[in-house]
Design an enzyme around this catalytic site. Structure first.
Site, PDB file in Angstrom:
ATOM      1  CG  ASP A  30      -2.130   0.952   0.968  1.00  0.00           C
ATOM      2  OD1 ASP A  30      -2.060   1.768   0.016  1.00  0.00           O
ATOM      3  OD2 ASP A  30      -3.121   0.891   1.714  1.00  0.00           O
TER       4      ASP A  30
HETATM    5  C1  BGC Z   1      -4.903   3.432   0.045  1.00  0.00           C
HETATM    6  C2  BGC Z   1      -5.019   2.419  -1.077  1.00  0.00           C
HETATM    7  C3  BGC Z   1      -4.824   3.114  -2.394  1.00  0.00           C
HETATM    8  C4  BGC Z   1      -3.491   3.822  -2.396  1.00  0.00           C
HETATM    9  C5  BGC Z   1      -3.180   4.554  -3.674  1.00  0.00           C
HETATM   10  C6  BGC Z   1      -3.633   4.245  -0.056  1.00  0.00           C
HETATM   11  O1  BGC Z   1      -3.629   5.269   0.877  1.00  0.00           O
HETATM   12  O2  BGC Z   1      -4.974   2.774   1.288  1.00  0.00           O
HETATM   13  O3  BGC Z   1      -6.255   1.765  -1.030  1.00  0.00           O
HETATM   14  O4  BGC Z   1      -4.945   2.191  -3.441  1.00  0.00           O
HETATM   15  O5  BGC Z   1      -3.469   4.758  -1.342  1.00  0.00           O
HETATM   16  O6  BGC Z   1      -3.975   5.661  -3.823  1.00  0.00           O
END
Ligand code: BGC
Length: 743
Positions: A252
């Site tokens: 993530d």
């Molecule tokens: C989120 C993810 C997301 C990623 C990219 C993160 O903060 O938890 O779900 O895909 O950001 O935007």
């Protein structure tokens, strides 16, 4: 001139499509330099990683999110890139998809989203999310598929298959135990092995072993004191070991914290790391990522061989062959009629009619003169906001506009009163769309106006609920309270006093407290349903569409009725250094209806608490017609390890409208050596019936449906003995039972 045959012979193996992919991967890998290998395992911009230019592998672009393709941001900043071709169709958020209880809708969803992603040049979509709804305060529950592992599994598989059928990778997230938001970077989840395997992992397992997802995103939180983006148990042992996952693990954004763990514990691609460690990040810091120059140095210095690196690169090359290098992909298109139709259909099927006393709904517009629409959510765009799933849509139909259209067809006056002010900001992360909803009047004035207009109206339809602003169903924050915000309870109570024909349409991804529920005759759960929101809601309210959604979670009366809260097991306890918060899932396997089903005696003896029955049960959802679900007939009274039982259940539409009912089959273990829930969902089917029509639904189970995760042996186990199949139309509406035995 070279013949085609000679040309094929001169192609390097890795480009030769007649050769099995694994051999092509070996060949490509053998040609890559250390720098090229290091380059593909980490980001080069906010949402891309490099391919291998020298060998002809293009850059790899990914994007959020689960409900539509996120607009482009700048190369290394979160600001909008300002493209003019990235306005998308917003599909309903995944709670709504889960509420359709229709895997065909999930397939359609995945295919449509895949086509939009292809047009936008995205090889991977960061979704779907299948974290379990453990508490209704969970900020991102709207992005997920409810509380039940079986329902989420059945819905996530076709979504992924549909998406990947277009040559676009899914990246199922957030693996795992990311069940709340507020402290998502610091939470260390303490959970029993049974709850982990029976509740929190099955949807991920189905995504891997049944759908064959090509991507998976590690979660921010920790499990057994190790971050999930590089967690040995989660990634090496369970995912790649037990489930034989052959895809990539993506961190993530900012979820990678430790170079050695990232190297050894199964992370394949690092994205979003904030490398200065102080603020949200340094500019173009990609070389400083854990899986970048530091790792290269360690290899050069002999700390690591390329064993781990080659495994990561192999997986990434496999991903390339499945996506960017796959030449059989269709062309994509954006904002097509078919995508809008899909968004509308899924929304219509997912809307849940929670309550409908005296058949107040559908609205009888033929015999009405004036209706009153109340509430900010009738005029507020919901596709913008909430975090990374926020979108820039080509259009979003607002409820008030759609109600106006319906009313004008019958010459009915459609009046509007704001009623309350919630969040007037109509932009998010640089995307500003929609009309202004600024308001200068006081709360009192707004309430008074609504009450005055409600007098004498044929119907009062309140569009309320949450709105994806901070603490109101959003990423990064949990809700602070179970109750509705912005004085909506007082508004509803005041309206009920002057008009009995009141309908409350709740817009949210979570259950909310409804202390007035017994005074309001009709309640509809309207979710966050994307581009066609207003159209879908109006079509259900006015009866063009017969509602058939069923709740994918338990709607507790009070927050304390939910296991996690009854046991004080949320949000956890900070350690002394205030860096980690331990969140013990004390309710174990008793999540959602598994908790609500516990007899009071068992609740008090086992947990020393007593909670009340839910306001609306898991699986609940009404229709404008009526159904009779007949007695289930089993084709055998005995099951063995290798056999199956099929239950045949006659379902009749006994009303006067065509409609769909979802037959649900729960299994109850009569006697076991371990605690077992009273019942667990193990099969379901939605069936569409004309008035008077009868169909037989067949639901089949095997021994898996009887198993529990045995903590002693770390295996799934089914104990011989008596079981019961409970068939019904909701978890609290069991209409028939069948006993059988596992031999
Ligand atoms: C989120 C993810 C997301 C990623 C990219 C993160 O903060 O938890 O779900 O895909 O950001 O935007």
């Amino acid at each position: 001139m070279m013949t085609a045959c000679a040309q094929a012979q001169s192609l390097p193996k890795y480009l030769d499509e007649t050769i099995p992919v694994e051999q092509r991967i070996d060949d490509a890998l053998s040609r890559m330099t250390l720098d090229e290998k290091i380059a593909v395992i980490h980001a080069q911009s906010k949402f891309s990683s490099p391919g291998v230019k020298r060998l002809g592998f293009p850059d790899f672009w990914t994007d959020d999110g689960p409900h539509g393709v996120r607009p482009d941001v700048l190369w290394d900043e979160w600001e909008q890139a300002g493209q003019s071709n990235d306005s998308c169709v917003a599909f309903p958020a995944l709670t709504c998809l889960a509420a359709t209880w229709n895997p065909q809708m999930a397939r359609l969803y995945g295919e449509s989203l895949g086509e939009e992603a292809l047009y936008r040049g995205k090889a991977m979509i960061l979704g779907p999310g299948v974290n379990i709804n453990r508490t209704p305060l969970g900020g991102r529950n709207f992005e997920y598929m409810g509380e039940d592992p079986w329902l989420a599994s059945r819905m996530v598989v076709p979504y992924i298959q549909g998406l990947q059928s277009k040559g676009v990778a899914a990246c199922v997230k957030h693996y795992a135990l990311n069940n709340d938001e507020e402290y998502r970077h610091q939470v260390n989840v303490v959970v029993s092995d049974r709850a982990l395997h029976e509740i929190y992992l099955p949807a991920f397992k189905a995504a891997v072993t049944e759908a064959g997802t090509w991507g998976l995103m590690g979660a921010y939180n920790l499990y057994k004191d190790q971050h999930n983006c590089h967690n040995n148990i989660m990634l090496n042992q369970i995912l790649k070991g037990d489930w034989h996952y052959d895809g990539v693990v993506v961190s993530d954004w900012g979820g990678c914290h430790d170079t050695d763990q990232a190297i050894r514990n199964g992370l394949d691609m690092e994205f979003g790391t904030w490398t200065d460690g102080l603020t949200m990040g340094a500019t173009n810091a990609y070389d400083n990522y854990h899986l970048a120059l530091g790792y290269k140095r360690m290899i050069q210095e002999g700390k690591y061989t390329t064993k781990e690196l080659d495994d990561k690169v192999r997986r990434i090359l496999r991903l390339f062959y499945r996506t960017t290098m796959q030449r059989q992909k269709p062309y994509g298109f954006l904002c097509s009629d078919s995508h809008y139709e899909a968004a509308l259909k899924i929304a219509q099927e997912g809307i849940v009619l929670l309550k409908n006393d005296c058949n107040l709904l559908p609205l009888d517009l033929k015999n009405a003169k004036r209706i009153l629409v109340v509430g900010e959510n009738a005029i507020k765009m919901m596709t913008v906001g909430g975090g990374s799933s926020s979108l820039k849509v080509q259009r979003e139909i607002l409820p008030l506009d759609a109600m106006n259209v319906q009313c004008s067809m019958f010459n009915v006056q459609c009046d509007y009163a704001r009623g309350y002010v919630g969040d007037t900001v109509q932009s998010y992360n640089g995307v500003t769309v929609g009309r202004s909803i600024a308001e200068t009047r006081s709360a009192d004035e707004l309430l008074k106006e609504a009450v005055e207009r409600a007098r004498g109206a044929d119907y009062v339809i309140v569009f309320g609920g949450l709105n994806k602003s901070n603490y109101q169903d959003c990423e990064g924050h949990d809700r602070k309270e179970y109750g509705l915000p912005y004085g909506q309870d007082a508004l509803v109570e005041a309206l009920v006093n002057v008009n009995k024909n009141i309908v409350f349409v709740n817009i949210s991804g979570n259950a909310v407290a409804m202390p007035w529920a017994d005074k309001v005759p009709a309640i509809v759960q309207g979710w966050f349903i994307g581009s066609e929101a207003g159209e879908a809601l109006a079509s259900v309210l006015c009866g063009d569409v017969n509602p058939s959604g069923k709740l994918p979670f338990t709607w507790f009366q009070r927050l304390e009725d939910c296991g996690a809260h009854a046991l004080g097991a949320f949000p956890g306890t900070w350690r002394e250094d205030y860096k980690i918060i331990d969140e013990e899932y004390k309710e174990g396997i008793y999540v959602g209806y598994r908790w609500a089903d516990l007899p009071p005696k068992v609740q008090s003896s086992k947990f020393n608490v007593q909670t009340s029955k839910p306001l609306f049960a898991f699986g609940h959802g009404l229709s404008y017609t009526t159904f009779k679900v007949g007695k289930p007939i089993a084709n055998s009274q005995k099951l063995t390890a290798n056999s199956q039982i099929t239950f045949t259940i006659p379902v009749t539409n006994t009303g006067s409208r065509a409609g769909s009912e979802t037959v649900q089959l729960y299994i109850s273990d009569k006697k076991a050596s371990v605690d077992r829930p009273v019942k667990e969902l193990k099969a379901f089917q939605k069936v569409f019936l004309q008035p008077g029509e009868m169909r037989e639904v067949e639901l089949t189970i095997g021994v898996d449906a009887l198993s529990f995760y045995d903590e002693a042996t770390h295996q799934w186990k089914a104990e011989s003995g008596k079981f019961e199949a409970l068939v019904g139309t909701a978890s609290d509406q069991i209409t028939g039972k069948c006993e059988f035995e596992l031999k």
